[in-house]
Design a protein around this motif. Structure first.
Motif, PDB file in Angstrom:
ATOM      1  N   VAL A  85      44.537  33.559  15.310  1.00  0.00           N
ATOM      2  CA  VAL A  85      45.273  34.418  16.229  1.00  0.00           C
ATOM      3  C   VAL A  85      45.223  33.784  17.615  1.00  0.00           C
ATOM      4  O   VAL A  85      44.150  33.386  18.077  1.00  0.00           O
ATOM      5  N   PHE A  86      46.376  33.672  18.270  1.00  0.00           N
ATOM      6  CA  PHE A  86      46.412  33.217  19.657  1.00  0.00           C
ATOM      7  C   PHE A  86      46.272  34.476  20.521  1.00  0.00           C
ATOM      8  O   PHE A  86      47.245  35.132  20.856  1.00  0.00           O
ATOM      9  N   MET A  87      45.019  34.779  20.853  1.00  0.00           N
ATOM     10  CA  MET A  87      44.658  36.046  21.491  1.00  0.00           C
ATOM     11  C   MET A  87      44.616  35.905  23.010  1.00  0.00           C
ATOM     12  O   MET A  87      44.008  34.978  23.541  1.00  0.00           O
ATOM     13  N   GLY A  88      45.281  36.833  23.713  1.00  0.00           N
ATOM     14  CA  GLY A  88      45.257  36.811  25.171  1.00  0.00           C
ATOM     15  C   GLY A  88      43.832  36.847  25.708  1.00  0.00           C
ATOM     16  O   GLY A  88      42.963  37.516  25.133  1.00  0.00           O
ATOM     17  N   TYR A  89      43.594  36.128  26.778  1.00  0.00           N
ATOM     18  CA  TYR A  89      42.244  36.076  27.349  1.00  0.00           C
ATOM     19  C   TYR A  89      41.690  37.473  27.629  1.00  0.00           C
ATOM     20  O   TYR A  89      40.495  37.720  27.460  1.00  0.00           O
ATOM     21  N   ASP A  90      42.565  38.386  28.021  1.00  0.00           N
ATOM     22  CA  ASP A  90      42.082  39.720  28.370  1.00  0.00           C
ATOM     23  C   ASP A  90      41.775  40.572  27.141  1.00  0.00           C
ATOM     24  O   ASP A  90      41.239  41.677  27.278  1.00  0.00           O
ATOM     25  N   ARG A  91      42.095  40.073  25.950  1.00  0.00           N
ATOM     26  CA  ARG A  91      41.815  40.830  24.726  1.00  0.00           C
ATOM     27  C   ARG A  91      40.722  40.171  23.877  1.00  0.00           C
ATOM     28  O   ARG A  91      40.448  40.590  22.747  1.00  0.00           O
ATOM     29  N   MET A  92      40.076  39.150  24.428  1.00  0.00           N
ATOM     30  CA  MET A  92      39.017  38.464  23.694  1.00  0.00           C
ATOM     31  C   MET A  92      37.847  39.402  23.378  1.00  0.00           C
ATOM     32  O   MET A  92      37.320  39.411  22.269  1.00  0.00           O
ATOM     33  N   LYS A  93      37.450  40.201  24.348  1.00  0.00           N
ATOM     34  CA  LYS A  93      36.294  41.078  24.131  1.00  0.00           C
ATOM     35  C   LYS A  93      36.594  42.115  23.054  1.00  0.00           C
ATOM     36  O   LYS A  93      35.736  42.435  22.229  1.00  0.00           O
ATOM     37  N   LEU A  94      37.809  42.640  23.065  1.00  0.00           N
ATOM     38  CA  LEU A  94      38.179  43.598  22.038  1.00  0.00           C
ATOM     39  C   LEU A  94      38.075  42.955  20.657  1.00  0.00           C
ATOM     40  O   LEU A  94      37.567  43.568  19.710  1.00  0.00           O
ATOM     41  N   ALA A  95      38.550  41.720  20.534  1.00  0.00           N
ATOM     42  CA  ALA A  95      38.490  41.019  19.252  1.00  0.00           C
ATOM     43  C   ALA A  95      37.043  40.793  18.815  1.00  0.00           C
ATOM     44  O   ALA A  95      36.711  40.914  17.633  1.00  0.00           O
ATOM     45  N   LYS A  96      36.189  40.486  19.770  1.00  0.00           N
ATOM     46  CA  LYS A  96      34.776  40.287  19.450  1.00  0.00           C
ATOM     47  C   LYS A  96      34.122  41.596  19.047  1.00  0.00           C
ATOM     48  O   LYS A  96      33.392  41.685  18.050  1.00  0.00           O
ATOM     49  N   ASP A  97      34.399  42.662  19.803  1.00  0.00           N
ATOM     50  CA  ASP A  97      33.792  43.961  19.509  1.00  0.00           C
ATOM     51  C   ASP A  97      34.248  44.498  18.160  1.00  0.00           C
ATOM     52  O   ASP A  97      33.479  45.172  17.461  1.00  0.00           O
ATOM     53  N   ARG A  98      35.496  44.228  17.792  1.00  0.00           N
ATOM     54  CA  ARG A  98      36.010  44.693  16.499  1.00  0.00           C
ATOM     55  C   ARG A  98      35.652  43.731  15.360  1.00  0.00           C
ATOM     56  O   ARG A  98      36.085  43.922  14.226  1.00  0.00           O
ATOM     57  N   LYS A  99      34.902  42.689  15.694  1.00  0.00           N
ATOM     58  CA  LYS A  99      34.459  41.691  14.712  1.00  0.00           C
ATOM     59  C   LYS A  99      35.627  40.997  14.020  1.00  0.00           C
ATOM     60  O   LYS A  99      35.578  40.640  12.839  1.00  0.00           O
ATOM     61  N   SER A 122      34.507  24.624  32.126  1.00  0.00           N
ATOM     62  CA  SER A 122      35.288  25.638  32.837  1.00  0.00           C
ATOM     63  C   SER A 122      36.394  26.202  31.961  1.00  0.00           C
ATOM     64  O   SER A 122      36.730  27.389  32.043  1.00  0.00           O
ATOM     65  N   ALA A 123      36.967  25.363  31.090  1.00  0.00           N
ATOM     66  CA  ALA A 123      38.014  25.834  30.182  1.00  0.00           C
ATOM     67  C   ALA A 123      37.415  26.630  29.029  1.00  0.00           C
ATOM     68  O   ALA A 123      37.929  27.682  28.648  1.00  0.00           O
ATOM     69  N   LEU A 124      36.323  26.149  28.482  1.00  0.00           N
ATOM     70  CA  LEU A 124      35.674  26.861  27.377  1.00  0.00           C
ATOM     71  C   LEU A 124      35.199  28.242  27.810  1.00  0.00           C
ATOM     72  O   LEU A 124      35.203  29.187  27.017  1.00  0.00           O
ATOM     73  N   ASN A 125      34.825  28.360  29.076  1.00  0.00           N
ATOM     74  CA  ASN A 125      34.329  29.654  29.573  1.00  0.00           C
ATOM     75  C   ASN A 125      35.402  30.746  29.501  1.00  0.00           C
ATOM     76  O   ASN A 125      35.076  31.932  29.471  1.00  0.00           O
ATOM     77  N   LEU A 126      36.674  30.340  29.489  1.00  0.00           N
ATOM     78  CA  LEU A 126      37.747  31.319  29.360  1.00  0.00           C
ATOM     79  C   LEU A 126      37.702  32.010  28.002  1.00  0.00           C
ATOM     80  O   LEU A 126      38.246  33.104  27.824  1.00  0.00           O
ATOM     81  N   CYS A 127      37.053  31.359  27.032  1.00  0.00           N
ATOM     82  CA  CYS A 127      36.991  31.886  25.666  1.00  0.00           C
ATOM     83  C   CYS A 127      35.576  32.292  25.265  1.00  0.00           C
ATOM     84  O   CYS A 127      35.295  32.463  24.071  1.00  0.00           O
ATOM     85  N   ARG A 128      34.707  32.451  26.244  1.00  0.00           N
ATOM     86  CA  ARG A 128      33.328  32.863  25.947  1.00  0.00           C
ATOM     87  C   ARG A 128      33.144  34.343  26.235  1.00  0.00           C
ATOM     88  O   ARG A 128      33.706  34.887  27.177  1.00  0.00           O
ATOM     89  N   ILE A 129      32.305  34.959  25.416  1.00  0.00           N
ATOM     90  CA  ILE A 129      31.902  36.346  25.639  1.00  0.00           C
ATOM     91  C   ILE A 129      30.405  36.423  25.375  1.00  0.00           C
ATOM     92  O   ILE A 129      29.937  36.039  24.291  1.00  0.00           O
ATOM     93  N   GLY A 130      29.664  36.893  26.367  1.00  0.00           N
ATOM     94  CA  GLY A 130      28.219  36.998  26.200  1.00  0.00           C
ATOM     95  C   GLY A 130      27.559  35.674  25.892  1.00  0.00           C
ATOM     96  O   GLY A 130      26.563  35.618  25.163  1.00  0.00           O
ATOM     97  N   GLY A 131      28.130  34.586  26.416  1.00  0.00           N
ATOM     98  CA  GLY A 131      27.541  33.266  26.215  1.00  0.00           C
ATOM     99  C   GLY A 131      27.947  32.573  24.933  1.00  0.00           C
ATOM    100  O   GLY A 131      27.603  31.415  24.722  1.00  0.00           O
TER     101      GLY A 131
END
Length: 415
Positions: A85-99, A122-131
């Motif tokens: 899925v090409f997931m918007g940066y602002d929806r990454m956390k939702l995807a992680k929380d929903r597993k 710096s680029a990878l950090n755009l796709c990181r959540i909680g490290g």
């Protein structure tokens, strides 16, 4: 990073893009969810032309990143998750929380290894959540200003020295608007998915969406007031409340002088316009002025090990030098892959020959994560904010009161 010679880069490309040997690899057809954009197919075509062992099928494109996320959630709930899925940066956390998203740290190696493949931290950090890494940066854009160089000259402005303050921009827009003959001075696109352009105004004034606790709003301080004050000035400088498509057509036809949108719109605007399209960054009114990085991560969403190898192969290609070159030349998105940006075989010469595209690259140091509101009411909050933005722009609401009322409506919607 130093430029790599052609032989070294070719070896990297072979290592990066060679498809792994797995049983029945030629039978794997990857199922991929994307947002609108012909560039996705361009990347797929380049991937399959490279000799990849896997096929890629793009689902019918979604209109917004919110829709992308909703489709991914529904598919996972009924047991038919896509592979990528090409997931918007602002929806990454939702995807992680929903597993929905699979963590990639154990599958891709260390940051040092990834940096050698062109992925800076710096680029990878755009796709990181909680490290943890939950995707690879694919399409990255910045909020941008486009202007008609001919109209700027006509009213005495200098296209090579576009104003870097809001006062200067509004003064120039008012002059263009005063030309008459159907000319309009300015248009600010406020209907972006996730209120992206409004969030850009807030962060450019040093503010943020939420406080550090992630539970309480922070946009209703001085930065939010400044952002709404900018929106309130648009109408007097000539903004007409059009749809995005109408505004783009007005700009490309030569009737709109200054147009605010994503940097990803650049190539389309250049191809559709008979004048030189100039670009500029949002003003930096404070020392910590930031801009939210727009775009998406290529996210691994299949839990099946035999499909993960194939999915990762495609994800690496899409975010690597060849895939990023296909993306950038089709759009105006920024490549965050240094191998692509530094080598003339890929994008090195593209940026040299297209100064308008370089403006977005120069904004990279200002990037901050694109945030979303927490909880299940996030889409409802986005729609609520969009309504308030429109009311301020059209002068149906006082900006200070609108900000106060908007904050009051959002608070009970937060978890």
């Amino acid at each position: 990073m130093k430029h790599l010679d052609t032989l070294t880069l070719s070896l990297w490309a072979v290592a990066l893009f060679a498809a792994p040997t797995v049983a029945q690899a030629d039978e794997i057809n990857l199922d991929v969810i994307t947002q609108n954009g012909t560039f996705y197919q361009a990347v797929v075509d380049a991937y399959e032309a490279s000799g990849a062992k896997y096929k890629v099928t793009l689902q019918a494109p979604s209109k917004t990143y919110d829709e992308v996320a909703q489709r991914a959630v529904r598919a996972a709930m009924i047991g038919t998750p896509p592979d990528v899925v090409f997931m918007g940066y602002d929806r990454m956390k939702l995807a992680k929380d929903r597993k929905i998203a699979m963590p990639l740290d154990d599958l891709l190696g260390s940051d040092q290894e990834l940096e050698k493949l062109g992925y800076p931290a710096s680029a990878l950090n755009l796709c990181r959540i909680g490290g943890k890494l939950y995707g690879l940066p694919f399409a990255t854009s910045v909020p941008a200003i486009f202007f008609n160089s001919g109209l700027v000259k006509q009213v005495g402005g200098d296209p090579e020295a576009f104003p870097d303050t809001w006062d200067g921009i509004f003064e120039l827009a008012s002059k263009i608007n005063g030309l008459g003959s159907g000319k309009s001075g300015i248009f600010f696109r406020y209907d972006h998915s996730g209120n992206w352009s409004w969030q850009a105004l807030v962060t450019s004034f040093g503010g943020q969406l939420m406080n550090a606790d992630g539970k309480t709003i922070a946009f209703n301080g001085p930065a939010g007031h400044s952002a709404f004050a900018v929106l309130s000035r648009l109408k007097n400088a000539g903004m007409v409340d059009l749809s995005t498509d109408q505004a783009k057509q007005s700009f490309m036809s030569g009737n709109l002088g200054i147009y605010f949108d994503s940097s990803a719109s650049l190539i389309g605007l250049q191809k559709g316009s008979q004048f030189r399209v100039g670009t500029a960054q949002y003003p930096s009114p404070v020392s910590d002025s930031r801009l939210p990085g727009g775009g998406n991560c290529a996210m691994l969403t299949t839990p099946k090990a035999e499909r993960q190898e194939a999915a990762l192969d495609f994800m690496k290609f899409a975010t690597g030098p060849i895939g990023q070159t296909a993306l950038v030349k089709e759009t105006g998105y920024i490549s965050t892959n240094t191998l692509a940006n530094n080598n003339p075989e890929y994008l090195g010469n593209f940026y040299k020959n297209n100064p308008a595209a370089s403006t977005a690259l120069e904004a990279l140091p200002r990037l901050t994560p694109w945030k979303s509101f927490p909880g299940e009411n996030s889409p409802k909050i986005v729609d609520l904010i969009r309504g308030y933005l429109q009311s301020v722009i059209t002068h149906k609401a006082d900006p200070d009161k609108a900000l106060q009322d908007m904050a009051a409506e959002i608070k009970p919607l937060l978890p």
